[in-house]
Scaffold this motif. Structure first.
Motif, mmCIF file in Angstrom:
data_model
loop_
_atom_site.group_PDB
_atom_site.id
_atom_site.type_symbol
_atom_site.label_atom_id
_atom_site.label_comp_id
_atom_site.label_asym_id
_atom_site.label_seq_id
_atom_site.Cartn_x
_atom_site.Cartn_y
_atom_site.Cartn_z
ATOM 1 N N ASP A 112 2.568 0.205 -13.411
ATOM 2 C CA ASP A 112 2.987 1.093 -12.313
ATOM 3 C C ASP A 112 2.459 0.610 -10.967
ATOM 4 N N ARG A 113 2.006 -0.654 -10.931
ATOM 5 C CA ARG A 113 1.382 -1.125 -9.697
ATOM 6 C C ARG A 113 2.319 -2.023 -8.887
ATOM 7 N N LEU A 114 3.419 -1.433 -8.472
ATOM 8 C CA LEU A 114 4.359 -2.136 -7.598
ATOM 9 C C LEU A 114 4.129 -1.628 -6.178
ATOM 10 N N PHE A 115 3.777 -2.539 -5.276
ATOM 11 C CA PHE A 115 3.459 -2.120 -3.912
ATOM 12 C C PHE A 115 4.236 -2.940 -2.894
ATOM 13 N N PHE A 116 4.322 -2.384 -1.702
ATOM 14 C CA PHE A 116 4.974 -3.065 -0.583
ATOM 15 C C PHE A 116 4.052 -2.965 0.630
ATOM 16 N N ALA A 117 3.857 -4.060 1.315
ATOM 17 C CA ALA A 117 3.047 -4.007 2.540
ATOM 18 C C ALA A 117 3.637 -2.961 3.485
ATOM 19 N N SER A 118 4.963 -2.805 3.443
ATOM 20 C CA SER A 118 5.596 -1.838 4.357
ATOM 21 C C SER A 118 5.173 -0.398 4.049
ATOM 22 N N ASP A 119 4.685 -0.144 2.829
ATOM 23 C CA ASP A 119 4.164 1.195 2.514
ATOM 24 C C ASP A 119 2.925 1.505 3.350
ATOM 25 N N TYR A 120 2.283 0.455 3.849
ATOM 26 C CA TYR A 120 1.026 0.645 4.579
ATOM 27 C C TYR A 120 1.217 0.569 6.088
ATOM 28 N N PHE A 121 2.450 0.541 6.567
ATOM 29 C CA PHE A 121 2.662 0.364 8.012
ATOM 30 C C PHE A 121 1.924 1.429 8.840
ATOM 31 N N GLN A 122 1.974 2.682 8.406
ATOM 32 C CA GLN A 122 1.322 3.742 9.172
ATOM 33 C C GLN A 122 -0.194 3.515 9.207
ATOM 34 N N GLN A 123 -0.735 3.205 8.010
ATOM 35 C CA GLN A 123 -2.179 2.964 7.907
ATOM 36 C C GLN A 123 -2.607 1.766 8.764
ATOM 37 N N MET A 124 -1.797 0.737 8.759
ATOM 38 C CA MET A 124 -2.109 -0.467 9.553
ATOM 39 C C MET A 124 -2.070 -0.147 11.036
ATOM 40 N N TYR A 125 -1.113 0.679 11.410
ATOM 41 C CA TYR A 125 -0.999 1.091 12.812
ATOM 42 C C TYR A 125 -2.279 1.813 13.223
#
Ligand code: ATP
Ligand code: MG
Length: 563
Positions: free
Chosen positions: A95-108
């Motif tokens: 179940d460990r499928l991730f996308f860097a784009s999922d973290y855009f808010q956090q990165m911002y």
């Protein structure tokens, strides 16, 4: 037995083993981070086997993370293909499928933190100016006139960048590090740029996108990655990787380790070059069996176990080198020799009539499915009066060491009888040989003569009335030079014009009538062949996976003899 008792195979496994022994981590977490801007190739397989392999061996887990920070080159098609390829190679991210784009808010938010702490600023130099100001390896860079913007102004500008108030290239967010650093990556690297482009996952939500050097360490930290493994060209980026993690309030501190990328002779592994080969039509698509992509290798018939074995054999080190593509082919043959059922097929048919074999008679002869695997059993193969033999197996005027069929000569047909060539029939106009008329010896059934007489060759054959028509695609290396482009600077100059030969008049034995795409067989005496997805009812299409000739084993033998 604990895996930790075994001497680690490479320096990265050694580091992981030491970290575990020292109690630094309870559980190892690695990741495979492809950018969805192309299909995976055999170089990626090395990284996949390393990341997933370490997780398996040390009781940890490995994430699949798409590094999708560049909306211009990325597509959903690539995401889907990459997932299919990783699964096919035999690895599971659960179940460990991730996308860097999922973290855009956090990165911002991390970027805002850097601005507030005086560690980042909005720079309004043009991209060309930024390049000029950066300096060179021998000269220090020049500070941007925007470097000392007040925090409030930086915050306001960055928020307006996010709000879409500026065109592409108007401003960037840069880290404030050191324009005189000996490491160019630390000369106030760009962290964010404005890009008014639709992202395949976030749509139009964002018009500023983080750069790899900012997004990667943060994604690693957010996932709790312990060992972030990448190729050597990122060695100089490691100080920046560490800087980002030191200066952002991240939940943990992953470490980056670099290993040598895989280079293969006669092959290009740069994504840019692979995209070019596909888009300019030098190959039929991403899964063209001549490409080093995993989808190409799958279509070619390379078993995933052979690719994993290859990755094991090449190992993981710190020194760049070029691996002989013959080693990969050796791994493929080794695996297929154990697993591929044997069948008979004739690629370039020559008609043979057994003049003394009764018309209309058919015998079912017993053929061995795999001599390497007794459990594979046997199958019946029909034999009758008219057969096809391989054209190469007959010569009207045989030279000295040619032991196969020739006028007046006797040979054995595999699983069948001795036959003798009595007459050669030629086309009256062209003189081309169109048929051989032979006799068979009924006393030699099963391939032995009761009087003990010997023959020097055993040939494969199919029964003309029973065989299934097939097209066979013979592949050779896509490039004719060991290092494509080395001589002229353009890798396309070394494309091998003979890399594909299509034979359209082949015949295979009837046991293959219902062979399904993806199945791999050994055609006796000819090589390994994989059923292609272009196959249709009544007309099979095969890709040649590998010939039987083992270049690698020969090389090894020669080296041993020299030593
Ligand atoms: P790009 O030039 O687009 O960055 P890339 O080959 O680095 O291409 P990625 O999708 O970024 O493609 O690669 C995913 C992972 O696979 C990275 O960790 C990368 O280091 C690794 N990788 C890529 N090529 C090789 C190779 N030839 N040998 C070993 N690992 C590789
Ligand atoms: Mg990359």
């Amino acid at each position: 037995m604990s895996t930790r008792a075994v001497q680690p195979r490479d320096f990265i496994r050694q580091i992981v083993a030491d970290d575990l022994a020292a109690g630094k981590y309870q559980r190892i977490i690695t990741r495979f981070p492809p950018e969805p801007n192309g299909y995976l190739h055999i170089g990626h397989a090395k990284s996949i086997c390393l990341n997933f392999g370490i997780a398996q061996e040390f009781g940890g887990v490995c994430n699949l993370r798409f590094d999708d920070t560049n909306p211009i080159k990325e597509e959903q098609e690539y995401v889907d293909a990459i997932m299919a390829d990783v699964r096919w190679l035999g690895f599971d991210w659960e179940d460990r499928l991730f996308f860097a784009s999922d973290y855009f808010q956090q990165m911002y938010e991390y970027a805002l933190h850097l601005i507030k702490t005086g560690k980042a600023y909005v720079c309004s130099l043009s991209p060309e100016e930024i390049r000029e100001y950066r300096g060179t390896l021998t000269e220090p860079g020049k500070e941007s006139p925007y470097r000392n913007r007040p925090v409030e102004e930086n915050l306001e500008l960055f928020q307006r960048m996010k709000a879409g108030e500026f065109p592409d290239g108007a401003h960037v967010l840069r880290a404030k590090i050191d324009m005189a650093s000996g490491n160019l990556n630390l000369r106030d690297p760009v962290l964010y740029r404005i890009l008014h482009a639709r992202h395949h996952r976030t749509g139009d939500t964002w018009c500023i996108y983080p750069l790899y050097d900012f997004a990667h360490p943060l994604s690693d930290a957010l996932e709790g990655i312990t060992h972030s493994l990448c190729t050597l060209e990122f060695e100089d980026h490691r100080p920046l990787y560490d800087w980002v993690l030191e200066n952002c309030p991240v939940p943990c501190r992953p470490r980056q380790y670099e290993f040598a990328r895989l280079n293969l002779s006669y092959t290009v592994l740069s994504k840019r070059k692979l995209v070019q080969l596909v888009q300019e039509g030098h190959v039929s698509g991403w899964d063209d069996p001549r490409l080093p992509t995993l989808s190409g290798m799958r279509r070619r018939g390379y078993p995933p176990a052979a690719i994993r074995r290859f990755c094991d054999l090449i190992g993981v080190g710190k020194r760049e080198n070029v691996v002989d593509v013959a080693l990969l082919e050796y791994c493929v043959r080794e695996e297929l020799n154990r697993t591929a059922p044997r069948v008979m097929a004739v690629l370039r048919p020559l008609k043979v009539v057994l003049t003394n074999y009764p018309e209309g008679q058919v015998e079912e002869l017993e053929a061995i499915n795999n001599p390497e695997d007794p459990a594979a059993g046997t199958r019946p193969v029909p034999f009758s009066r008219v057969l096809y033999l391989e054209r190469d197996d007959f010569l009207e005027q045989p030279p000295k060491k040619f032991y196969r069929l020739a006028p007046g000569r006797e040979v054995r047909l595999r699983y069948a009888y001795f036959i003798r060539c009595e007459e050669v029939v030629k086309h009256p106009g062209t003189g081309e040989i169109v048929e051989l008329r032979c006799t068979y010896d009924p006393a030699t059934k099963g391939g032995q003569a009761p009087d003990g007489r010997k023959v020097k060759a055993t040939l494969h054959w199919v029964s003309a009335a029973h065989a299934v028509p097939a097209e066979v695609r013979l592949y050779d290396r896509l490039f004719a030079a060991p290092e494509p482009g080395a001589a002229t600077g353009n890798f396309l100059d070394d494309l091998n014009p003979g890399s594909l030969e299509v034979l359209t008049t082949c015949w295979v034995e009837p046991s293959l009538t219902r062979a399904a795409p993806g199945e791999i067989y050994q055609f006796e005496r000819l090589g390994y062949f994989c059923v292609d997805r272009d196959s249709r009812e009544g007309r099979l299409v095969f890709n040649r996976t590998a010939t039987l000739k083992d270049v690698w084993a020969k090389l090894q033998q020669a080296q041993q003899q020299e030593a």
